[in-house]
Design a protein around this motif. Sequence first.
Motif, PDB file in Angstrom:
ATOM      1  N   HIS A 149     -39.709 -36.489 -44.978  1.00  0.00           N
ATOM      2  CA  HIS A 149     -40.408 -37.774 -44.888  1.00  0.00           C
ATOM      3  C   HIS A 149     -41.479 -37.932 -45.959  1.00  0.00           C
ATOM      4  O   HIS A 149     -41.850 -36.966 -46.626  1.00  0.00           O
ATOM      5  CB  HIS A 149     -41.027 -37.908 -43.503  1.00  0.00           C
ATOM      6  N   VAL A 150     -41.969 -39.158 -46.083  1.00  0.00           N
ATOM      7  CA  VAL A 150     -43.072 -39.438 -46.998  1.00  0.00           C
ATOM      8  C   VAL A 150     -44.198 -40.073 -46.198  1.00  0.00           C
ATOM      9  O   VAL A 150     -43.998 -41.112 -45.576  1.00  0.00           O
ATOM     10  CB  VAL A 150     -42.651 -40.430 -48.107  1.00  0.00           C
ATOM     11  N   GLY A 151     -45.351 -39.422 -46.182  1.00  0.00           N
ATOM     12  CA  GLY A 151     -46.469 -39.990 -45.444  1.00  0.00           C
ATOM     13  C   GLY A 151     -47.615 -40.401 -46.334  1.00  0.00           C
ATOM     14  O   GLY A 151     -48.374 -41.306 -46.008  1.00  0.00           O
ATOM     15  N   CYS A 152     -47.796 -39.724 -47.481  1.00  0.00           N
ATOM     16  CA  CYS A 152     -49.020 -39.962 -48.248  1.00  0.00           C
ATOM     17  C   CYS A 152     -48.823 -39.874 -49.760  1.00  0.00           C
ATOM     18  O   CYS A 152     -49.479 -40.546 -50.500  1.00  0.00           O
ATOM     19  CB  CYS A 152     -50.085 -38.949 -47.820  1.00  0.00           C
ATOM     20  N   ARG A 153     -47.954 -39.013 -50.211  1.00  0.00           N
ATOM     21  CA  ARG A 153     -47.768 -38.715 -51.639  1.00  0.00           C
ATOM     22  C   ARG A 153     -49.028 -38.134 -52.291  1.00  0.00           C
ATOM     23  O   ARG A 153     -49.199 -38.201 -53.506  1.00  0.00           O
ATOM     24  CB  ARG A 153     -47.317 -39.952 -52.424  1.00  0.00           C
ATOM     25  N   GLY A 199     -50.270 -35.024 -50.941  1.00  0.00           N
ATOM     26  CA  GLY A 199     -50.334 -33.624 -50.519  1.00  0.00           C
ATOM     27  C   GLY A 199     -51.076 -33.393 -49.221  1.00  0.00           C
ATOM     28  O   GLY A 199     -51.284 -32.251 -48.823  1.00  0.00           O
ATOM     29  N   ASP A 200     -51.458 -34.448 -48.542  1.00  0.00           N
ATOM     30  CA  ASP A 200     -52.284 -34.269 -47.351  1.00  0.00           C
ATOM     31  C   ASP A 200     -51.509 -34.130 -46.046  1.00  0.00           C
ATOM     32  O   ASP A 200     -51.944 -33.428 -45.144  1.00  0.00           O
ATOM     33  CB  ASP A 200     -53.270 -35.437 -47.227  1.00  0.00           C
ATOM     34  N   CYS A 201     -50.362 -34.832 -45.901  1.00  0.00           N
ATOM     35  CA  CYS A 201     -49.783 -34.957 -44.563  1.00  0.00           C
ATOM     36  C   CYS A 201     -48.744 -33.903 -44.211  1.00  0.00           C
ATOM     37  O   CYS A 201     -48.534 -33.594 -43.046  1.00  0.00           O
ATOM     38  CB  CYS A 201     -49.193 -36.354 -44.377  1.00  0.00           C
ATOM     39  N   GLY A 202     -48.025 -33.384 -45.197  1.00  0.00           N
ATOM     40  CA  GLY A 202     -47.033 -32.340 -44.922  1.00  0.00           C
ATOM     41  C   GLY A 202     -45.663 -32.845 -44.481  1.00  0.00           C
ATOM     42  O   GLY A 202     -44.748 -32.041 -44.283  1.00  0.00           O
ATOM     43  N   ALA A 203     -45.491 -34.159 -44.333  1.00  0.00           N
ATOM     44  CA  ALA A 203     -44.212 -34.687 -43.833  1.00  0.00           C
ATOM     45  C   ALA A 203     -43.062 -34.455 -44.815  1.00  0.00           C
ATOM     46  O   ALA A 203     -41.891 -34.496 -44.435  1.00  0.00           O
ATOM     47  CB  ALA A 203     -44.346 -36.182 -43.536  1.00  0.00           C
ATOM     48  N   CYS A 204     -43.393 -34.207 -46.082  1.00  0.00           N
ATOM     49  CA  CYS A 204     -42.373 -34.023 -47.125  1.00  0.00           C
ATOM     50  C   CYS A 204     -42.031 -32.550 -47.349  1.00  0.00           C
ATOM     51  O   CYS A 204     -41.431 -32.200 -48.355  1.00  0.00           O
ATOM     52  CB  CYS A 204     -42.891 -34.620 -48.429  1.00  0.00           C
ATOM     53  N   LYS A 212     -44.911 -28.840 -50.505  1.00  0.00           N
ATOM     54  CA  LYS A 212     -44.891 -30.279 -50.251  1.00  0.00           C
ATOM     55  C   LYS A 212     -44.156 -30.944 -51.412  1.00  0.00           C
ATOM     56  O   LYS A 212     -44.604 -30.870 -52.560  1.00  0.00           O
ATOM     57  CB  LYS A 212     -46.329 -30.790 -50.107  1.00  0.00           C
ATOM     58  N   CYS A 223     -43.713 -33.913 -52.405  1.00  0.00           N
ATOM     59  CA  CYS A 223     -44.257 -35.074 -53.125  1.00  0.00           C
ATOM     60  C   CYS A 223     -45.092 -34.636 -54.320  1.00  0.00           C
ATOM     61  O   CYS A 223     -45.481 -35.452 -55.145  1.00  0.00           O
ATOM     62  CB  CYS A 223     -45.101 -35.945 -52.202  1.00  0.00           C
TER      63      CYS A 223
HETATM   64  S1  FES Z   1     -45.910 -37.106 -48.478  1.00  0.00           S
HETATM   65 FE1  FES Z   1     -47.687 -36.397 -47.468  1.00  0.00          FE
HETATM   66  S2  FES Z   1     -47.817 -34.354 -48.214  1.00  0.00           S
HETATM   67 FE2  FES Z   1     -46.157 -35.137 -49.308  1.00  0.00          FE
END
Ligand code: FES
Lengths: 193, 276
Positions: free
Chosen positions: A42-46, A48-53, A63, A65
């Motif tokens: 997934h993509v949550g932030c681009r 490096g903060d969310c970890g979804a990627c 990560k 992104c």
């Molecule tokens: S999209 Fe959030 S850490 Fe990569």
Amino acid sequence: MTTHEGVGINVTVNGESRDAIIDVRETLVDFIRVDLGLTGTHVGCRTGDCGACTVTVDGEVVKSCLALGVSADKAEIRTIEGFAESSEHLSIIQTAFWEEFGFQCGYCLPGMLFCTEELLKKNPDPSEAEIREAIDGNLCRCTGYHGIIRAVRRAAEETSQAQREKDELRDEEVWARPGERVDRALRGRESES
Amino acid sequence: MILDRFEYLRPSNVDEVVTAITTEDEVAIISGGTWVVQQMGQHLRRPKVVVDLSAAGLSGVSTNQDTISIGPSTTYTQLLEAGDTPPFLRKVASGITGGIQIRNAGTIGGSACFAYPPSDAPGALVTLNATMVLRSGDGQRKVAATDFFLDALTTALRPGEFLEEILVPIADTERIFSYQKFRNVTGSTPIVTAGCIASEDGLAKRVVIGGAATTPVVVDLAGDESEDEIADLTRSLISHPWSDALANANYRRHTAGTMATRAVRAVREQIEGEER
Ligand code: FES
Ligand SMILES: Cc1cc2nc3c(=O)[nH]c(=O)nc-3n(C[C@H](O)[C@H](O)[C@H](O)COP(=O)(O)OP(=O)(O)OC[C@H]3O[C@@H](n4cnc5c(N)ncnc54)[C@H](O)[C@@H]3O)c2cc1C
Ligand code: FES
């Protein structure tokens, strides 16, 4: 060593070799989602903060992104689609997340699952503090984290248990179990609805 | 997707890196990529040439006689796992936030070259008395870490030059140390850091503050100052304060004094513990 946009790369994704022509401007997460069609990453932030990627590249949990897709040429990538041992059976970690309500929408699961796996590889009996530290690069907007922490604890116990049984019993018997439990859980949920 | 077109190069040794970055065009070097890739994605950085160091053999920690050599592309995880990593640096690496994923990708050299004031690496390298080995088509030159950080986001690196190696004198790495970090929550960027390694004669004589000023600030002490004196001296030395959305200059300056005293206190307590 010179490459321009539209370069040919080869990656092994979840055990399968894939050739692709990639625009060098694509980040790894876009390559995985758009070019390979593996949208479980997934993509949550681009940022490096969310970890979804989160994926693994040559065994390292990262990560996606924050990397260029072209940098992954010749690498071995694992995405959440390749997390289970087979398409029929969830892994011990996934089953524990299922049973302990370690997720709701599942957006954060790529980071949560890969970080749990990494933790348990290095530390089969983690304390709550160690679990919190291991998952702290991942944001979950649904669970409030308590279910996740219980899930990691349970995964640790069941991994150790499976290891103990594996030492005692024949392999097939043991490795069928977590999947069977999921089948049961799935059947249970279906009959509730 | 990054908007602007660029040429992507992945050199496989140091000489190829030199060739790749020797150009009139704007170059972006990728080490771990955790800063630079997102900057390109946000169009804050629009290089014409991107040079990926991942195949150039620039990671690893090794000991040669009286120095420890650290490759600039050594990740925080590699620092934690390598046997030769100075204990002080291991402590610093263990506190990097962003999770396993950032420690697996982010590198010590990438953080140093980015020279973001609140980052851990600039202050840590100055605390360790590190020497930065810079390489270009003209050869190598060595710059002390104290002279490497010129301003916020600005280093002594010239166009066509890259960081090839980080050297740390062993003598400094075996003594008692303390690394204190203040952040708003466990997972957030540092606000102020304070590093102190005991002197040869076993005193806390040098504290290095990160995050309070645009570059690391060295606080030299006689060794017998009171904590109030240390805090006041530290605050008085912040001549180019750093300020951002997380904490303003006054807050950082004040916190710098507090963190300096904590670092000295921790070193003094360990020394006293050893003497007992
Ligand atoms: S999209 Fe959030 S850490 Fe990569
Ligand atoms: C979620 C998150 C949490 C973070 N937490 C922390 C933290 O707790 N503490 C902290 O200090 N930092 C933190 N960071 C910041 C950063 O990611 C790390 O400091 C990391 O080490 C940067 O290294 P890199 O190799 O990824 O940098 P890159 O993005 O690869 O490079 C950074 C800059 O340095 C240049 N560069 C890289 N290598 C060289 C070289 N050899 N020669 C010349 N120039 C070079 C690049 O061109 C670029 O301008 C965090 C980042 C994220 C996303
Ligand atoms: S389950 Fe929805 S973000 Fe974690």
